[in-house]
Design an enzyme around this catalytic site. Structure first.
Site, PDB file in Angstrom:
ATOM      1  N   VAL A  56       0.943  -1.315  -0.140  1.00  0.00           N
ATOM      2  CA  VAL A  56      -0.053   0.006  -0.011  1.00  0.00           C
ATOM      3  C   VAL A  56       0.792   1.268   0.038  1.00  0.00           C
ATOM      4  O   VAL A  56       0.731   2.314  -0.767  1.00  0.00           O
ATOM      5  CB  VAL A  56      -1.140  -0.099   1.325  1.00  0.00           C
ATOM      6  N   ALA A  57       1.758   1.338   0.958  1.00  0.00           N
ATOM      7  CA  ALA A  57       2.711   2.471   0.867  1.00  0.00           C
ATOM      8  C   ALA A  57       3.570   2.548  -0.379  1.00  0.00           C
ATOM      9  O   ALA A  57       3.602   3.761  -1.007  1.00  0.00           O
ATOM     10  CB  ALA A  57       3.653   2.545   2.056  1.00  0.00           C
ATOM     11  N   THR A  97       0.191  -6.437   2.161  1.00  0.00           N
ATOM     12  CA  THR A  97      -0.884  -5.730   2.051  1.00  0.00           C
ATOM     13  C   THR A  97      -2.021  -6.841   1.756  1.00  0.00           C
ATOM     14  O   THR A  97      -2.978  -6.554   2.463  1.00  0.00           O
ATOM     15  CB  THR A  97      -0.619  -4.682   1.165  1.00  0.00           C
ATOM     16  N   GLY A 103      -9.378  -4.144   8.055  1.00  0.00           N
ATOM     17  CA  GLY A 103      -9.624  -2.781   7.193  1.00  0.00           C
ATOM     18  C   GLY A 103      -8.852  -1.710   7.653  1.00  0.00           C
ATOM     19  O   GLY A 103      -7.798  -1.803   7.896  1.00  0.00           O
ATOM     20  N   GLU A 120     -12.798  -3.113  16.009  1.00  0.00           N
ATOM     21  CA  GLU A 120     -11.588  -4.148  16.433  1.00  0.00           C
ATOM     22  C   GLU A 120     -11.092  -3.824  17.693  1.00  0.00           C
ATOM     23  O   GLU A 120     -11.554  -2.738  18.496  1.00  0.00           O
ATOM     24  CB  GLU A 120     -10.494  -3.968  15.414  1.00  0.00           C
ATOM     25  N   HIS A 127       3.150 -10.499  13.955  1.00  0.00           N
ATOM     26  CA  HIS A 127       2.168 -10.009  13.109  1.00  0.00           C
ATOM     27  C   HIS A 127       2.528  -8.701  12.595  1.00  0.00           C
ATOM     28  O   HIS A 127       2.533  -8.361  11.315  1.00  0.00           O
ATOM     29  CB  HIS A 127       0.927  -9.708  13.767  1.00  0.00           C
ATOM     30  N   ARG A 163      -4.833  -5.153  21.280  1.00  0.00           N
ATOM     31  CA  ARG A 163      -4.267  -6.366  20.822  1.00  0.00           C
ATOM     32  C   ARG A 163      -3.166  -6.775  21.665  1.00  0.00           C
ATOM     33  O   ARG A 163      -2.962  -8.078  22.022  1.00  0.00           O
ATOM     34  CB  ARG A 163      -3.564  -5.896  19.350  1.00  0.00           C
ATOM     35  N   LYS A 211      10.382  -8.272  -4.482  1.00  0.00           N
ATOM     36  CA  LYS A 211      10.948  -9.459  -4.787  1.00  0.00           C
ATOM     37  C   LYS A 211      10.207 -10.586  -5.375  1.00  0.00           C
ATOM     38  O   LYS A 211      10.884 -11.524  -5.809  1.00  0.00           O
ATOM     39  CB  LYS A 211      11.290  -9.985  -3.164  1.00  0.00           C
ATOM     40  N   GLN A 253      -6.802  -7.962   6.796  1.00  0.00           N
ATOM     41  CA  GLN A 253      -7.928  -8.298   6.572  1.00  0.00           C
ATOM     42  C   GLN A 253      -9.070  -7.432   7.174  1.00  0.00           C
ATOM     43  O   GLN A 253     -10.089  -6.972   6.671  1.00  0.00           O
ATOM     44  CB  GLN A 253      -8.317  -9.761   7.618  1.00  0.00           C
TER      45      GLN A 253
HETATM   46  C1  SIN Z   1      -7.094  -8.010  11.687  1.00  0.00           C
HETATM   47  O1  SIN Z   1      -7.780  -8.099  10.953  1.00  0.00           O
HETATM   48  O2  SIN Z   1      -7.179  -8.627  12.972  1.00  0.00           O
HETATM   49  C2  SIN Z   1      -5.691  -7.331  11.376  1.00  0.00           C
HETATM   50  C3  SIN Z   1      -5.725  -5.803  11.044  1.00  0.00           C
HETATM   51  C4  SIN Z   1      -4.405  -5.118  11.393  1.00  0.00           C
HETATM   52  O3  SIN Z   1      -3.549  -5.727  11.987  1.00  0.00           O
HETATM   53  O4  SIN Z   1      -4.677  -4.154  11.864  1.00  0.00           O
END
Ligand code: SIN
Length: 540
Positions: A28-29, A57, A63, A129, A351, A292, A49, A61
């Protein structure tokens, strides 16, 4: 310049091409920056690569977190407050305010480029989230937001005939007088070459591949941070490796694991231990929707206490699971699990890299001609723990800003004239450790729950597996980057004697006010090893 001009005929060793800007990475960047810079008239080359859409990207999932002004009770200020709270006292407040304020415009321009979000065009659907006080996360394809963004950007790049070199790995940023003159690369046949350019933008993503189990694809090997450190830039906050609380657990496995988006909890699913008890309720006021780091640490404690391999995400009460979460549903079904009828087995996995190459709010590093944007960069937005779905937002905003900054520098004549030297590969061999040893050591000692003895043992294990080698192919370049990143993360994690955000020290389990607002910066010392120093106000 278009792709054909760069590819050329009859490449041999020491092949070269010229551009105003070389972008390393096509997520994306990188693509946002490349498209904007090309639209402003710059000659842009993007190298990547793998295939063009094989970066991180496309796997995102949940958003994009953004305040569009139509959700009662939500505001940019609330989004800023949630980001600061999640960041554990280590965010740069000015960076947070500035990047979040630019989100709505950046998302509008992405939609103008063709990205389609779920819901009516004028009022897209919103989900929630962990750590968010409002429903403000726009999404696409249910749980395939990253894939839709990547699709739209790749389509725009194809329409514009942007020069996209797939199968090319960056080896070294070339410098003259301390300023960028280009990039040494290896092409898909391992032939060295040089892309001559006065500006290089690193948009290479993170370093999830430091760990055996990660949501990241194989491309996430920390290349951009290694390139920047070797060029003389600094990195910061590298100890804050974010573990996503919920990846699908299908037994011990190495490599990229299927993500189970936090939005599943945002829509009402809850975490259960193996006895079927909810365990998040007393842990945080937001319970299953805590930030998180809090959820991942609580899962880890539950696993340690019970000896179980996984916990469970109960989404059985959700309506229309397969339609709302088609990616998660397909991954579950492929593993023989029916999330409509049974709880989903999940564990945390590496992650996101909250830290990275230190940049200012235009994406500039301390090295003239070198920019960084997206996960590879450390702007100060994330602090000790990134708020969910702020990453695509940052990639969009900072990709645009980096492009504007490069364009201004080129137009104002501030960049170094390229020197057309031949060749490209660094003659000096680099320390390279065996990848499996690095991943095992990092997973054992530098995951959620670290202590001094474990970190020291992991450093020793990496050291013992390290030899000197010249980077002759993609794997060699990646292994050298992973080795450097392992040394840097272990050194930073060993230095920070407290727990904060996603850095959890079992021998220093509390947050320590002495560390409040204190970032750790990493540079390379004279021997090429990462050296850690405290820097209250990290600036590019
Ligand atoms: C997720 O959909 O749980 C991951 C989104 C994120 O890493 O911000």
């Amino acid at each position: 310049m278009d792709g054909r001009a760069v590819r050329g005929e009859g490449r041999g060793p020491g092949w070269g091409a010229e551009a105003d800007l070389v972008v390393v990475g096509s997520g994306v960047a990188g693509l946002t920056a490349a498209l904007d810079a090309a639209a402003a008239g710059l000659r842009v080359v993007v190298i990547t690569k793998d295939a063009v859409d094989d970066g991180s990207t496309r796997w995102a999932q949940g958003g994009v977190a953004v305040v569009l002004g139509d959700v009662p009770g939500d505001s940019v200020d609330a989004h800023v407050a949630d980001t600061l709270a999640a960041g554990g006292g280590l965010c740069d407040a000015a960076a947070v305010a500035s990047i979040i304020a630019d989100g709505p415009g950046a998302v509008a321009r992405l939609r103008a480029r063709g990205a389609r979000f779920d819901g009516p065009a004028g009022r897209p659907d919103r989900t929630r989230e962990g750590g968010h006080s409002a429903f403000r996360v726009v999404h696409a394809g249910g749980d395939a937001t990253g894939a839709e963004i990547e699709r739209a950007l790749v389509a725009a790049a194809t329409d514009r005939r942007l020069a996209l070199l797939t199968g090319h790995v960056a080896v070294d940023v070339l410098l003259a007088g301390g300023a960028v003159t280009g990039l040494a690369v290896l092409d898909d046949l391992c032939r060295p070459g040089v892309l001559h350019a006065p500006a290089v933008l690193l948009a290479t993503g993170g370093y999830g591949q430091l760990y055996s189990s990660t949501t990241n694809p194989g491309t996430a090997t920390g290349d951009g941070i290694a390139l920047a450190l070797r060029a003389g830039a600094s990195a910061a906050d590298l100890e804050f490796v974010q573990f996503h609380p919920t990846v699908l657990y299908t037994g011990p496995a190495v490599g990229r694991r299927p993500l189970v988006t936090e939005a599943v909890r945002g829509e009402g699913a809850v975490l259960l231990d193996r006895a079927g008890r909810r365990f998040m309720a007393g842990v945080h006021p937001l319970a299953d929707l805590a930030p998180r780091d809090v959820v991942a640490a609580a899962i880890t404690r539950t696993l340690v206490a019970s000896g179980a391999d996984c916990v469970y995400l109960d989404a059985r009460a959700l309506d229309g699971f397969a339609r709302r979460f088609p990616t998660v549903h397909a991954a579950c079904r492929a593993a023989g699990i029916d999330p409509v009828r049974e709880p989903i087995p999940v564990t945390p996995a590496a992650h996101y890299s909250c830290g990275g190459v230190v940049t200012d709010l235009a994406g500039r590093t301390a090295v003239p001609g070198l920019w960084a944007a997206g996960e590879v960069a450390r702007t100060g937005l994330h602090g000790a723990n990134r708020l969910a779905s702020n990453s695509l937002l940052e990639g969009l905003v900072m990709g645009e800003r980096a492009a504007r900054s490069v364009v201004a520098s080129v137009q104002e004549g501030h960049l170094h004239a390229t020197s057309l030297h031949e060749g490209g590969l660094a003659a000096t061999p680099w320390p390279v450790a065996t990848r499996a040893v690095v991943q095992r050591a990092m997973s054992a000692a530098a995951g959620i729950g670290r202590d001094a003895a474990g970190l020291a043992a992991a450093s020793d294990a990496v050291e013992a597996a390290t030899g000197l080698a010249e980077p002759r192919d993609r794997a060699g370049v990646e292994d050298a980057a992973l080795t450097l990143l392992a040394q840097a993360v272990l050194a930073a994690a060993g230095t920070r004697t407290e727990s904060r955000g996603c850095h959890v020290r079992t021998d220093h389990p509390e947050r320590d006010d002495l560390w409040q607002g204190e970032s750790l910066e990493v540079v390379l010392d004279a021997t090429g090893r990462p050296a850690v120093r405290a820097a209250a106000a990290v600036a590019a």
